[in-house]
Design an enzyme around this catalytic site. Structure first.
Site, PDB file in Angstrom:
ATOM      1  N   LYS A 198       0.852  -1.189   0.000  1.00 44.75           N
ATOM      2  CA  LYS A 198       0.000   0.000   0.000  1.00 44.75           C
ATOM      3  C   LYS A 198       0.893   1.246   0.000  1.00 44.75           C
ATOM      4  CE  LYS A 198      -3.986   1.730   2.704  1.00 44.75           C
ATOM      5  NZ  LYS A 198      -4.887   1.396   3.837  1.00 44.75           N
ATOM      6  N   SER A 202      -9.736   1.528   2.950  1.00 45.64           N
ATOM      7  CA  SER A 202      -8.835   2.364   2.168  1.00 45.64           C
ATOM      8  C   SER A 202      -7.819   1.571   1.345  1.00 45.64           C
ATOM      9  CB  SER A 202      -8.080   3.317   3.110  1.00 45.64           C
ATOM     10  OG  SER A 202      -7.241   2.570   3.972  1.00 45.64           O
ATOM     11  N   SER A 254      -9.938  -1.162   6.882  1.00 46.46           N
ATOM     12  CA  SER A 254      -9.378  -0.830   5.568  1.00 46.46           C
ATOM     13  C   SER A 254      -8.730  -1.981   4.804  1.00 46.46           C
ATOM     14  CB  SER A 254      -8.363   0.304   5.703  1.00 46.46           C
ATOM     15  OG  SER A 254      -9.036   1.519   5.874  1.00 46.46           O
TER      16      SER A 254
END
Lengths: 479, 471
Positions: A75, A150, A174
């Site tokens: 990420k 996210s 997330s």
């Protein structure tokens, strides 16, 4: 669902394919599909090929592990030395950290191959990855819908076969929520099981690095490689973790069902979860009803505490040391003000303001301190529930993936959709989302398994059962 | 005086740990800008602090040395404020549970100044203004600090100075800090308020920030006291404010008033879990505390018989005391050792800094040998003094300078003979002396010194002469 890592690792070990060849295949897939999916925001193909060459050497020397030579992604909020890490925020435009996050250091040592950095909500604040300054990633199952957030980019990449696995971060769901939306496995371990050093902080007491993978055994493999004590993270468990080997047998497993997770649930999702529960029961698990009345407070508690911490954590982005800086200003105060006003998106600004407010003199008692008391209360409630059962089964999200652009217009509804994932972050519990069927539109539904602190083993075993028993009837992304 | 002053000090002391409080960068003073830095102390995105155990132990040591109690289970807090020298935009500090609390420092008058609390925190970097630009140097960022907060028990500028000096001395003694105000390793914020004499109520206070010299601090307190008195005399009210002292004008200026006071939005630091100092550690630190300066001073005067002035002078320098005590253990006498130290060694070392370091080319054992010659009457004080100075300068041992020709070889019989010769050779002087001119005896001294090449023990000479002349 299959173990992608197991499969690829066998091919590499038997030298049917080299890591460089494998990496090139992934690269060509990314080149084909990423334009449409927008899963990756920074591509690191040169780095990947270097990693792959090194991995091939390790394999040749017999020093390989199951993760050696496997192409993966991180990420965009996990720091990589010299490689763009921007939290998908304009304020960190062009930011190349000068050090590696502990997780990446450990994976690199195993010979992991980094394909790039994946899309996310700006500073991990959001449920659709639509607050990313690079635009939202799209759901590979239906490109008119969001991949979740996210860690949306990571879930999309794994689902579309653009990476064998992804590391994300989970502050309020997330990792699990995008996994549920895309139909992959999303595993958030216990708070403190994996070092946060190098994970750019959103809400420090909630943030946890998590894993997005095609199968449960893959998640366990990755977890084993990155978990355990780290001298750079005082909140990380000081012990080395025992290796997790999930088992399929659920006979005698005590499964708790808390009705509070099922309020206002979409009927298709309810049906899917109920169906899954029945399969466990049939295999010999003991189903019991438990009560978690304080779940009513989890969202206000989460949004107050997470925003409070965020307002402090994000104070450092002032344009002085790294990231972008305002162009026209007079004086340092104006430089900081303009830099922050231009660099942060609306959602981030909203949360900084909310967090600043709940911590300010005169309001802190009514909001921040009260929320902390409630947090302890919620933790205590989970503690007593895990005195009765081994794991809790619940939906991951009360709905399936929503259309692109929807969350922006419905902020409160979007916040509410975190109701099932946030409790595990408040109490620091391990939780995993596995697919458990699809709704009428063919969109994946997530089944969430929550366990007691540091009982990763029970959580992943129950998840493996879901995979092997056919509860998860959607294929993972395999080349 | 119509008013009474109540003054409290907040003293920041940099701890002398080798590494910073949350990373392993060096704490050394100086260095090219931004060379004692790493991702952690420059607050790079994603980093986390790891608490230096040594820093907490030093803080506990500091607390115990001034009679504080220790909070064995505590935590850190975040103090949020935005300034370019603070890279995370928050300082990791302690709000509601300091590491130690409830101690005191006793002034010479016997008055006790209470110490409210001592907590640990990180230092900020430094802004450097050069060529019309402002630069920031993070070398100092993350150096561990303790903040020592006193009660408002201080009632004069002189008391404030004495309190600060005593605090400085204790911190140096126990080795937690060098407390150099000119290098910023000790800095004081001063709170001053006035109230009508005898009212016992605290008035509105002002805070003068960042005093980096004790004499400026005294001046600032005196100035501020007068300023407040003038306002009160005219029937005005004191506005709560933070002030800056201008060293050139000798006046205080308002930096900010209560209205624009900062809201630090304190909350418990989530990156550092509970800070636990086991009872055993507290006990160990307590047992390792050295003799504190005022206990030492008392022992020097009461047990060693050193006069108060010299005892105070010597106890200001811990290394010197260690060296002195070691010389005593080699058999040197207190009296001669003290005289040589306060006479020769102090003037040789000349600066405060050298005395503080006490880095001599001379071992205590060698010094003791020299003192023993003196103790045994084998050399004169002036020979001892000049030999000591040469030993300090050359680093050579005592035998190089105490040779046959300086040793008082002259036997008592010989000395008496020389004295007789002196009397015989100076009839006029003798007559004058006997006639009441005491100074005339110097002529005899001169003769004897020449005859003995200055090696005569003048005490003995005096005794012999007075005996001979009074016959």
């Amino acid at each position: 669902m299959k173990s992608v890592i197991g499969e690829l690792s066998a091919l590499l070990k038997s030298r049917k394919i080299s890591s460089v060849e494998l990496t090139k295949k992934y690269i060509s897939e990314i080149e084909k599909k990423n334009g449409n999916l927008n899963a990756y925001v920074h591509l690191t193909f040169d780095e990947a090929l270097k990693n792959a060459e090194n991995a091939d050497k390790l394999i040749k020397e017999g020093k390989g592990t199951p993760l050696t030579g496997i192409p993966m992604t991180l990420k965009d909020n996990i720091c990589t030395d010299g490689i763009l890490t921007t939290c998908c925020s304009k304020i960190l435009e062009g930011h190349r950290p000068c050090y590696d996050a502990t997780v990446w250091k450990r994976l690199k040592q195993c010979g992991a191959v980094l394909l790039g950095k994946t899309n996310m909500d700006e500073f991990a604040m959001g449920s659709a990855s639509e607050t990313s300054c690079y635009g939202a990633p799209k759901n590979p199952v239906d490109v008119m819908r969001v991949a979740g957030g996210s860690s949306g980019g990571g879930a999309a990449a794994v689902k579309a076969g653009l990476a064998a696995y992804a590391l994300g971060s989970d502050t309020g769901g997330s990792v699990r929520q995008p996994a549920a939306f895309c139909g992959t496995v999303g595993f958030k371990p216990t708070y403190g099981a994996i070092s946060r050093y190098g994970l750019i902080a959103y809400a420090s007491s909630f943030d946890q690095i998590g894993i997005l993978s095609a199968g449960v055994e893959d998640a366990a493999e990755i977890y084993n490689a990155v978990c355990g004590a780290d001298e750079y993270d005082m909140t990380c468990c000081p012990r080395n973790m025992p290796e997790i080997k999930p088992e399929v047998d659920v006979k005698g497993l005590k499964i708790g069902i808390a009705e509070e997770f099922y309020k206002g649930l979409d009927s298709e999702i309810r049906a899917a979860v109920d169906r899954a529960v029945a399969v466990y029961e049939k295999a010999g698990a003991e189903i019991m009803l438990v009560k978690l009345p304080s779940l009513e407070y989890v969202l206000p508690v989460y949004y107050i505490l997470a925003c409070a911490e965020a307002s402090s954590n994000l104070g450092r982005y002032d344009g002085i040391r790294y990231g972008s800086r305002a162009e026209n200003y007079s004086g340092v105060d104006e430089m900081i003000t303009i830099t922050r006003s231009q660099g942060f998106g609306k959602e981030v600004q909203k949360r900084i303001m909310l967090g600043t407010y709940v911590l300010s003199g005169g309001y802190s008692d009514a909001y921040y301190k009260k929320a902390r008391v409630l947090r302890e209360h919620i933790k205590a409630e989970f503690n007593s529930v895990f005195g009765l059962c081994d794991v809790l089964l619940a939906p991951t999200v009360p709905q399936t993936a929503f259309p692109l652009g929807y969350s922006g217009g419905n902020p409160i509804e979007t916040y509410l959709s975190d109701i099932c994932t946030v409790p595990a972050n408040i109490a620091g519990l391990p939780a995993v989302s596995v697919p458990c069927g699809v709704d009428g539109k063919g969109l994946p539904i997530g089944l969430q398994i929550i366990g007691d602190r540091f009982n990763e083993s029970a959580v992943l075993s129950a998840a493996l059962f879901a995979e092997k028993s056919g509860i998860c009837d959607i294929d993972g992304g395999v080349l | 005086m119509k008013y009474e002053m109540n003054c409290g000090l907040e003293t920041h002391v940099e701890l002398a740990t080798e590494t910073k409080i949350f990373c392993s960068c060096t704490t050394r003073f100086g260095g090219a800008p931004n060379t004692h830095c790493c991702p952690i102390c420059t607050g790079q995105p994603g980093v986390l602090p790891f608490l230096n155990k040594k820093a907490t132990e030093f803080a506990v040591r500091a607390g115990l040395a001034v009679g504080c109690k220790v909070n064995t289970v505590t935590h850190m807090d975040r103090k949020n404020y935005c300034y370019p020298d603070l890279p995370k935009a928050y300082q990791i500090s302690q709000l509601d549970k300091p590491l130690s609390y409830g101690g005191f420092i006793e002034l010479d008058s016997g008055k006790k100044i209470g110490i409210t609390r001592i907590h640990i925190e990180e230092d900020a970097g430094k802004l450097v203004h050069e060529r019309g630009n402002t630069f920031v140097d993070y070398n100092r960022g993350g150096v561990p600090l303790i903040e020592i907060v006193s009660e408002p028990d201080i009632s004069s500028a002189a008391e404030a100075r004495e309190y600060a000096e005593k605090l400085q001395l204790i911190m140096r003694y126990i080795g937690v800090s060098d407390c150099k105000m000119q290098e910023g390793s000790m800095r004081c914020d001063v709170n001053v308020s006035l109230c009508p004499a005898g009212s016992g109520k605290l008035g509105v206070r002002t805070e003068i920030k960042n005093m980096n010299s004790l004499s400026f601090m005294e001046k600032a307190i005196e100035y501020e006291c007068e300023r407040q008195a003038e306002i009160l005399d005219e029937g005005g009210v004191i506005e709560q404010a933070t002030l800056r002292f201008d060293e050139h004008t000798g006046e205080t200026y308002v930096m900010r008033t209560k209205e624009d006071a900062q809201d630090y939005r304190y909350f418990p630091e989530p990156d550092i879990l509970t800070v636990i100092i086991p009872e055993e550690t507290v006990e160990r630190i307590k047992s390792e505390l050295p003799e504190l300066p005022f206990d030492k001073m008392r022992r020097y005067t009461d047990e060693l018989g050193i006069n108060a002035k010299n005892a105070r002078l010597m106890c200001r320098y811990k290394n010197l005391c260690l060296w002195f005590e070691s010389a005593l253990s080699y058999g040197a006498s207190v009296k001669h050792s003290v005289n040589l130290i306060t006479g020769v060694i102090f003037s040789f070392l000349s600066t405060e800094e050298n005395k503080e370091k006490f880095d001599l080319n001379l071992t205590a054992a060698e010094f003791a040998k020299l003192v023993k010659y003196l103790d045994e009457g084998k050399i004169t004080v002036s020979v001892a003094q000049s030999a000591l100075l040469q030993m300090l300068q050359s680093g050579k041992c005592v035998n190089e300078f105490i040779t046959e020709d300086v040793l008082l070889g002259t036997s008592d019989g010989e000395l008496e003979k020389i004295c007789q010769d002196a009397i015989a050779a100076n009839p006029q002087a003798v007559a004058d002396y006997v006639g009441g001119k005491e100074k005339a005896i110097f002529a005899l001294y001169g003769f004897i010194k020449r005859a003995t090449q200055g090696k005569a023990d003048m005490n003995k000479v005096n005794n012999i002469l007075s005996e001979l002349l009074n016959k």
